[in-house]
Structures are given as C-alpha cells and as structure tokens.
Design an enzyme around this catalytic site. Structure first.
Site, PDB file in Angstrom:
ATOM      1  N   ASP A   1       0.836  -1.202   0.000  1.00  0.00           N
ATOM      2  CA  ASP A   1       0.000   0.000   0.000  1.00  0.00           C
ATOM      3  C   ASP A   1       0.874   1.257   0.000  1.00  0.00           C
ATOM      4  O   ASP A   1       2.037   1.211   0.418  1.00  0.00           O
ATOM      5  CB  ASP A   1      -0.883   0.039   1.251  1.00  0.00           C
ATOM      6  CG  ASP A   1      -1.910  -1.084   1.257  1.00  0.00           C
ATOM      7  OD1 ASP A   1      -2.163  -1.655   0.183  1.00  0.00           O
ATOM      8  OD2 ASP A   1      -2.435  -1.379   2.340  1.00  0.00           O
TER       9      ASP A   1
HETATM   10  N1  URA Z   1      -1.453  -5.676   4.223  1.00  0.00           N
HETATM   11  C1  URA Z   1      -1.871  -4.392   4.131  1.00  0.00           C
HETATM   12  O1  URA Z   1      -2.879  -4.030   4.716  1.00  0.00           O
HETATM   13  N2  URA Z   1      -1.141  -3.538   3.399  1.00  0.00           N
HETATM   14  C2  URA Z   1       0.005  -3.873   2.758  1.00  0.00           C
HETATM   15  O2  URA Z   1       0.636  -3.023   2.120  1.00  0.00           O
HETATM   16  C3  URA Z   1       0.430  -5.217   2.866  1.00  0.00           C
HETATM   17  C4  URA Z   1      -0.314  -6.100   3.598  1.00  0.00           C
END
Ligand code: URA
Length: 240
Positions: free
Chosen positions: A106
């Site tokens: 993310d």
């Molecule tokens: N889980 C999440 O919520 N975000 C990420 O970037 C990776 C795993």
C-alpha cells in the site's frame, strides 16, 4: 521477438518465416544453438531467457532482472501514476520499464518490494501453493492487551472471512512483540489484508513495514528508496 514459453521449432519458424520442415533440417545440420549448445530436438521448449542462435547469429538473448527495493511510504506500487512517485521511478536500470512488481505494498506501507521481468519467478513467489512467507512489522493504534492476545493470535491463525471477495484468509501467524507492536506472516496478499485483519478488532494499523519475503530479508545496507539486484543465489534461495 520475445516469448515466455514456446517450442523451439515454432519460435524459429516464426522468427525466420520458414516452415517447420525447414527448421527440422536446420536442427539436423546443427545450425541452432540454445544457451551455447547445438540442439536437434524438434519439440524442445524454450523460454524468454533462452539464448537462441542460428548460424552464430543471436535471435534472442533476453536478460532476467531481479531487484529488491526499499519502498518508502508515499511511493505507489505501480508502474505509472498521475499523482505519486512510483517504485519504477526509484530504480536506476535502463531496462526498468520491462519490470513488474511482485506483490504490491500500500501507499503508506514501507519495506521490501521485489521487481522482475521473469513472470515465472514472480508467479511462483505469489502463488499460495508455494507458501512463500511475507513478513511484516505492524504498529497499532490501540494496545493488544494480555487478555486479548490469544483471541488475536487464534483469529489470525484460523483465517478471517472477507465478504467482499467471498474468501477466507489462509492461516496467518501473529507474533506480539509488545502491546503496540506485532509481526505478521502472510502466505498470500489480499487487498489491505493486514489492515483489514486488525480492523476486525477495531484496532487501526498506524505503521506497516514488510521486512522479508521467503528467505530474503530487506538488505539493512539499503537506505530508504534504494534498490539493488539480487544475487543469483538469492533468486533461488528465496524459495527455500
Ligand atoms: N497488508 C496491508 O494491509 N497492506 C500492505 O501493504 C500489505 C499487507
């Protein structure tokens, strides 16, 4: 011409605009070399990275790239974006536009991102059957109290049903480091998975960092935003 997987005779026939019969003759005359060795097997399967030569002339010689990047928060795991800097923007490699991302993070997650132009390697890393562990450090808004810790650990291990995708998450390991800090090991990568899993406990994730994929840990000598090529040992050993 670049291919992921094909029969050698088909590749030569298409590349040289000749018939398969002609290719058979070329093979019998030992005019075709794969990775430096003369071959005569008509049905040989070659891939995107096989070095193919005909009469000493190279027809295909693609190089495979495997990169680890220390992704900063605020950089998007995409190849192009109108608004944000992308992981590709951070890479210093002339062939960087051939790369794809192996398991996105993310925008507000930092840590280890792998990029490659070898789709067989990335598919293997991401497929649930191969059970490659992805390890994250998590910082939480609310404490995981002693009383709740078993509940958290058991729920992660049991898997959680996500109605939107109609899936149940695979068993995930939760290690509580302190009241506000934990480590999570996932064997898959669903959308916002860790945030949604802690969301079940109304506990927002305020910091998320991936520190390992399989046997490969983020190189501690890399500064945030830096990248490097994997060694040939790392490319293989990541699966062990
Ligand atoms: N889980 C999440 O919520 N975000 C990420 O970037 C990776 C795993």
């Amino acid at each position: 011409m670049s291919i992921s997987h094909t029969r050698l005779d088909r590749f030569i026939a298409e590349y040289c605009k000749v018939s398969r019969r002609d290719v058979r003759l070329m093979l019998a005359q030992k005019r075709i070399m794969i990775d430096g060795i003369a071959v005569n097997e008509i049905g040989l399967i070659i891939n995107k990275f096989s070095h193919v030569q005909l009469d000493g002339k190279t027809l295909q010689n693609n190089k495979a790239y495997y990169i680890m990047l220390y992704k900063p928060v605020g950089v998007v795991s995409a190849t192009t974006d109108q608004q944000h800097k992308t992981v590709i923007d951070l890479i210093d490699l002339p062939e960087k536009n051939e790369l794809h991302i192996v398991g996105r993070l993310d925008l507000n997650t930092s840590g280890l991102v792998l990029l490659t132009n070898d789709s067989r390697w990335s598919e293997r890393l991401m497929s649930p059957e191969h059970k490659v562990a992805k390890k994250y450090r998590v910082e939480l808004e609310h404490p995981i109290t002693q009383k709740l810790s078993k509940n958290y650990i058991d729920s992660f291990l049991k898997g959680m049903y996500f109605e939107f995708e109609d899936i149940t998450t695979l068993p995930a390991h939760l290690k509580i480091i302190s009241e506000y800090k934990a480590e999570v090991t996932l064997f898959e990568g669903k959308y916002h998975q860790i945030k949604r899993m802690f969301g079940r406990f109304q506990n927002p994730v305020i910091g998320l960092h991936r520190f390992a994929v399989g046997k490969l840990s983020l190189d501690s000598s890399l500064a945030i935003g830096e990248s490097r090529k994997l060694t040939s040992e790392e490319v293989v050993e990541i699966f062990k």
